[in-house]
Design a protein around this motif. Structure first.
Motif: not given
Length: 337
Positions: A41-67
């Motif tokens: 499980l990964l959590g990501a954030s933009s931390l730039t711009g007028r409003s920050w956004q984020g996203s959640l990602w699930i990888y069954s093969d962790p070697e492929q993250a963050p593709n």
């Protein structure tokens, strides 16, 4: 009768990307955690711009993250993400910049993430979330100086604590007792909480330098009274709060410690990440046995594979997901630069 649809115009989904996954992952990776089966499980954030956004990602093969093309599921969030944790086999809790706790659930053969609730009960950024062992509950801490205990099944806060006088940096629930958790904050205090004691639930744990704020806390997986915490100066402390021996303290990093994680070995290893862009792994005597310096920005997330694995993963604001293998019997530091 011929079909009205021109099949030649249908674009093939070559990457088999999940239906609601974002097209692009934000640069700043803020948190990571493995499920028992090795799903990342990964959590990501933009931390730039007028409003920050984020996203959640699930990888069954962790070697492929963050593709993005190889994720199993993904979803955009309306605010930046500070912390993410598995709270059940399919449930994910999110500490949000908006002051909310979000609960997401995997559905449709785990290729779809569905929002179960978003509750803005804090008055500032939620900095940390920790699931309560064996219960559909979680604890959150915030920059509003408050700790909240949640009943996730009822989608509500059941208790609010206000013992800290400065923003809370981290909370960690006991892996063995559902009534205990620890917290640390910018007021320089590490507190042990027992929810069975309504009149005086918090007990202060002595720290070496109260003027130096503790930044992160972790609970030993096998010793019910042993905890570790890091601070602003890069020091790591391991303490048995029921024992008589003095705490072990060692300066591991040159800058603040951002995260600590114990492995599940019988003689657990302790991983530490920092704003100095490095990962360090120590044995039970706080002797360094591994160091990796490949990250190019703050390292923000660290997690071990389950099942006494020697493998752990780190993520950072440089958008790197790095996998490391540590030999527990190592005597001299191994380092990657």
């Amino acid at each position: 009768m011929k079909s009205a649809i021109d099949t030649s115009m249908i674009k093939e989904n070559r990457w088999n990307i999940p239906p609601n996954a974002p097209a692009c992952m934000e640069k700043h990776l803020c948190s990571a955690q493995y499920r028992a089966d090795g799903t990342l499980l990964l959590g990501a954030s933009s931390l730039t711009g007028r409003s920050w956004q984020g996203s959640l990602w699930i990888y069954s093969d962790p070697e492929q993250a963050p593709n993005e093309g190889f994720c199993k599921a993904g979803v955009q969030t309306e605010a930046g993400i500070v912390d993410v944790k598995w709270v059940s086999e399919k449930g994910v809790a999110v500490a949000s910049d908006s002051g909310a706790l979000e609960l997401w659930e995997l559905a449709e053969d785990e290729r779809l993430m569905v929002n179960r609730f978003t509750k803005q009960e804090h008055d500032h950024i939620v900095t940390t979330v920790s699931p309560i062992t064996g219960a559909s509950s979680a604890v959150t801490g915030s920059m509003d100086c408050k700790i909240k205990v949640w009943d996730l099944s009822q989608e509500m806060v059941v208790t609010t604590y206000s013992a800290h006088t400065q923003p809370i940096s981290c909370v960690a629930c006991s892996p063995t007792e559902d009534s205990l958790f620890i917290s640390c904050g910018q007021d320089g205090r590490v507190l042990m909480w027992d929810r069975r004691k309504p009149n005086k639930p918090a007990t202060r744990i002595d720290v070496e330098t109260p003027s130096c704020s503790p930044t992160t806390v972790a609970w030993h997986p096998h010793h019910r009274s042993t905890i570790a915490f890091g601070d602003e100066l890069g020091r790591v402390t391991v303490k048995d709060f029921l024992g008589t021996e003095p705490a072990r303290v060692k300066k591991i990093h040159n800058r603040r410690v951002n995260g600590l994680a114990f492995s599940t070995h019988s003689a657990s290893l302790l991983a530490s990440i920092s704003d100095d862009c490095s990962l360090a792994v120590m044995n039970s005597e706080l002797q360094e046995i591994f160091r990796d310096r490949r990250h190019q920005d703050f390292v923000k997330g660290v997690c071990w594979l389950h099942g006494r694995s020697n493998t752990l993963t780190t993520v950072g604001w440089d958008h790197l997901v790095l996998h490391h293998t540590v030999c527990p019997a190592a005597e001299a530091p191994n380092s990657s630069s």
